[in-house]
Design a protein around this motif. Structure first.
Motif, PDB file in Angstrom:
ATOM      1  N   UNK A 274      38.632  39.695  71.396  1.00  0.00           N
ATOM      2  CA  UNK A 274      38.027  38.597  72.149  1.00  0.00           C
ATOM      3  C   UNK A 274      37.409  37.516  71.275  1.00  0.00           C
ATOM      4  N   UNK A 275      37.007  37.858  70.065  1.00  0.00           N
ATOM      5  CA  UNK A 275      36.341  36.873  69.219  1.00  0.00           C
ATOM      6  C   UNK A 275      37.313  35.989  68.454  1.00  0.00           C
ATOM      7  N   UNK A 276      38.609  36.292  68.553  1.00  0.00           N
ATOM      8  CA  UNK A 276      39.603  35.537  67.800  1.00  0.00           C
ATOM      9  C   UNK A 276      40.038  34.291  68.584  1.00  0.00           C
ATOM     10  N   UNK A 277      40.749  33.418  67.896  1.00  0.00           N
ATOM     11  CA  UNK A 277      41.293  32.223  68.525  1.00  0.00           C
ATOM     12  C   UNK A 277      42.299  32.640  69.599  1.00  0.00           C
ATOM     13  N   UNK A 278      42.271  31.955  70.727  1.00  0.00           N
ATOM     14  CA  UNK A 278      43.176  32.294  71.825  1.00  0.00           C
ATOM     15  C   UNK A 278      44.543  31.652  71.585  1.00  0.00           C
ATOM     16  N   UNK A 279      45.283  32.229  70.633  1.00  0.00           N
ATOM     17  CA  UNK A 279      46.597  31.699  70.283  1.00  0.00           C
ATOM     18  C   UNK A 279      47.721  32.647  70.672  1.00  0.00           C
ATOM     19  N   UNK A 280      47.398  33.695  71.419  1.00  0.00           N
ATOM     20  CA  UNK A 280      48.422  34.617  71.892  1.00  0.00           C
ATOM     21  C   UNK A 280      48.782  35.716  70.918  1.00  0.00           C
ATOM     22  N   UNK A 281      48.113  35.792  69.769  1.00  0.00           N
ATOM     23  CA  UNK A 281      48.506  36.800  68.784  1.00  0.00           C
ATOM     24  C   UNK A 281      48.257  38.216  69.298  1.00  0.00           C
ATOM     25  N   UNK A 282      47.048  38.483  69.795  1.00  0.00           N
ATOM     26  CA  UNK A 282      46.761  39.852  70.243  1.00  0.00           C
ATOM     27  C   UNK A 282      47.516  40.189  71.520  1.00  0.00           C
ATOM     28  N   UNK A 283      47.923  39.164  72.280  1.00  0.00           N
ATOM     29  CA  UNK A 283      48.682  39.412  73.507  1.00  0.00           C
ATOM     30  C   UNK A 283      50.110  39.853  73.203  1.00  0.00           C
ATOM     31  N   UNK A 284      50.522  39.778  71.958  1.00  0.00           N
ATOM     32  CA  UNK A 284      51.867  40.212  71.579  1.00  0.00           C
ATOM     33  C   UNK A 284      51.963  41.730  71.418  1.00  0.00           C
ATOM     34  N   UNK A 285      50.829  42.414  71.414  1.00  0.00           N
ATOM     35  CA  UNK A 285      50.823  43.859  71.199  1.00  0.00           C
ATOM     36  C   UNK A 285      51.134  44.625  72.478  1.00  0.00           C
ATOM     37  N   UNK A 286      51.896  45.693  72.321  1.00  0.00           N
ATOM     38  CA  UNK A 286      52.038  46.711  73.360  1.00  0.00           C
ATOM     39  C   UNK A 286      50.989  47.778  73.049  1.00  0.00           C
ATOM     40  N   UNK A 287      50.167  48.118  74.045  1.00  0.00           N
ATOM     41  CA  UNK A 287      49.028  48.993  73.810  1.00  0.00           C
ATOM     42  C   UNK A 287      49.226  50.365  74.426  1.00  0.00           C
ATOM     43  N   UNK A 288      48.727  51.378  73.730  1.00  0.00           N
ATOM     44  CA  UNK A 288      48.635  52.728  74.308  1.00  0.00           C
ATOM     45  C   UNK A 288      47.203  53.201  74.133  1.00  0.00           C
ATOM     46  N   UNK A 289      46.664  53.787  75.184  1.00  0.00           N
ATOM     47  CA  UNK A 289      45.299  54.331  75.127  1.00  0.00           C
ATOM     48  C   UNK A 289      45.226  55.553  76.034  1.00  0.00           C
TER      49      UNK A 289
END
Length: 509
Positions: A274-289
């Motif tokens: 959340x603290x990073x620039x909203x440039x879509x980088x973290x949205x590129x991840x497929x997540x497992x939890x």
């Protein structure tokens, strides 16, 4: 404060001393508002699903971790050698690059599970070492010849100058060649310039494995400006140029493609996501939890030779060649039926996300490309498993299985990750403290002691008194704790900060 096992009698005595603890505690505090984990569908993995489960059992981890690591590993081996095209009427195509994040506490065994599916990449890398040695010998020979050719050319320049003739052009063989890069199937930590140099000698791409993704996600510009931009490009697999300090020429990378996999702890997600620039980088991840699995003895030894055989066959996939003989990706189309199914799924993908958070909206916006990449990877995995001729198209069965995996698993997991990361800090800390109280069987806590050893290492997000106090107050409101503070000494002053734990929390877990 010493952590000790507390008996039901101990709790009953404390409970009688504080009748206010008769309230029923809010057990939803343990979840901290996060969504429940969902089971991973298996159809997308075909015959490799049993292998994923065996590897996970051997690592003492949920199958989700080995499965996501496997996805990233196979994508990295295919990399720039193949692309997938959804429509014959469009130039849109996607490379085989996957970014994946495994979320879990330190005790979830993320690292052993990811190691189980990535260790064999190093064997493949070691096998390429002899070939690299041969190329290095050729490189040294070419460098020496270049020196001789340059000296001869310099003499020709001097002679031409004395005779007032035109300056002769330097021959191409007088230019020292670029040093060949050894085959790198996996990298751990490197600057963008170093990764660029590696990619120049690994035209199919590589895998970036980070045991702790949080550090990577918050360090892009630590070494040099433009680090974040480099990694954004590395997801797209497009050509990239790096201007190297002190070098006369830029480094040109034909295929800037890096698959990424790594782990991250829940209490570090907020800062990283959340603290990073909203440039879509973290949205590129497929997540497992996934939820943790109980400790159990593995039923059988995983057939790791089968896993290595799959990797080696994918590593052996060859580039195509263009008219000039240069290496180029071979593009696989979706079959007509698969193309129709993909289009129908694409139309429904964006439904119901209008009121979602920005990260989830961005995640859903990138899912069509992710579905294509996963479909390409799993089509080739199926081929590498069964043998025969390499597929010339991606089938409707593969696209349908991947679409199910995304809808039934990837989307709920993304909501779980992004929702937890966006929770207010006090709620996240209250959930962490509540789970710690349960795990330690604590009948009483002291606010100041929680900031000391041995607690402080387990409650690292609550090391200052104000943050701990807010979490304790939240648990008081939720019926988990009740103040039992008394004054220190006979004179007025600050209370001891003692709190009794409601014994009902141990019955309701």
């Amino acid at each position: 404060m010493t952590v000790a096992s507390v008996t039901p009698l101990d709790r009953a005595v404390d409970f009688k001393a504080s009748p206010s603890l008769a309230v029923m505690p809010d057990m939803d505090v343990l979840r901290g508002g996060r969504r429940e984990a969902v089971p991973m569908p298996s159809d997308m993995f075909g015959d490799t699903w049993g292998l994923m489960k065996d590897l996970a059992e051997g690592a003492g981890a949920p199958v989700d971790y080995t499965a996501i690591g496997f996805i990233a590993a196979v994508a990295s081996l295919i990399g720039g050698k193949r692309k997938v095209r959804p429509y014959v009427t469009s130039s849109w195509s996607e490379p085989c690059i996957i970014w994946a994040g495994a979320v879990g506490d330190p005790s979830a065994n993320k690292s052993p599970a990811l190691d189980a599916v990535t260790a064999h990449l190093r064997r493949i890398e070691a096998d390429h070492a002899f070939d690299h040695q041969t190329r290095m010998l050729g490189y040294y020979a070419d460098c020496e010849r270049a020196k001789v050719e340059k000296q001869a050319w310099q003499k020709n320049v001097e002679a031409a100058h004395k005779e007032s003739l035109g300056t002769p052009s330097m021959p191409a063989v007088a230019v020292e060649p670029e040093e060949p890069q050894r085959r790198r199937t996996m990298i751990m930590d490197a600057t963008p310039e170093a990764v660029g140099a590696i990619l120049s000698g690994n035209p199919a791409g590589t895998l970036h494995f980070r045991d702790e993704l949080a550090g990577w996600l918050t360090s892009f510009d630590r070494y040099s400006p433009g680090g974040r931009e480099f990694w954004l490009e590395a997801y797209g697999g497009r050509p990239f140029v790096i201007d190297r300090k002190g070098s006369k020429s830029a480094l040109t990378i034909p295929f800037n493609g890096v698959s990424v996999v790594g782990g991250i702890q829940p209490d570090k997600m907020a800062a990283a996501l959340l603290d990073a620039v909203d440039d879509g980088l973290v949205a590129r991840f497929l997540w497992v939890w996934p939820d943790p699995v109980p400790l159990q003895r593995p039923r059988q030894l995983a057939d790791v030779s089968r896993l290595e055989a799959i990797y080696r066959r994918l590593d052996g996939v060859q580039f195509g060649r263009d008219e000039a003989g240069n290496a180029t990706a071979i593009t696989l189309p979706l079959t007509p039926e698969a193309s129709d199914l993909f289009h129908e799924w694409r139309l429904s993908n964006g439904q119901g996300v209008e009121d979602s958070g920005a990260l989830y909206k961005s995640f859903c916006g990138k899912l069509p490309g992710a579905l294509l990449r996963l479909s390409l990877a799993m089509e080739l995995v199926a081929w590498a498993t069964r043998g025969g001729d390499e597929p010339e198209a991606v089938t409707v069965q593969t696209v349908a299985a991947v679409a199910e995996w995304i809808d039934e698993y990837a989307k709920p997991m993304a909501l779980r990750v992004y929702g937890d990361a966006s929770l207010p800090l006090v709620e996240r800390n209250a959930a962490i403290l509540a789970r710690y109280i349960l795990k330690q069987g604590m009948a009483k806590v002291n606010a100041r002691d929680l900031g000391r050893s041995p607690h402080k290492t387990r409650l690292s997000s609550m090391r200052d008194a104000e943050t701990r106090g807010a979490a304790i107050e939240y648990l008081c409101d939720a019926g988990w704790l009740s103040s039992a503070s008394t004054r220190e000494g006979p004179t007025p002053g600050r209370g001891k900060g003692d709190y009794l734990v409601n014994p009902l929390v141990f019955e309701g877990r």
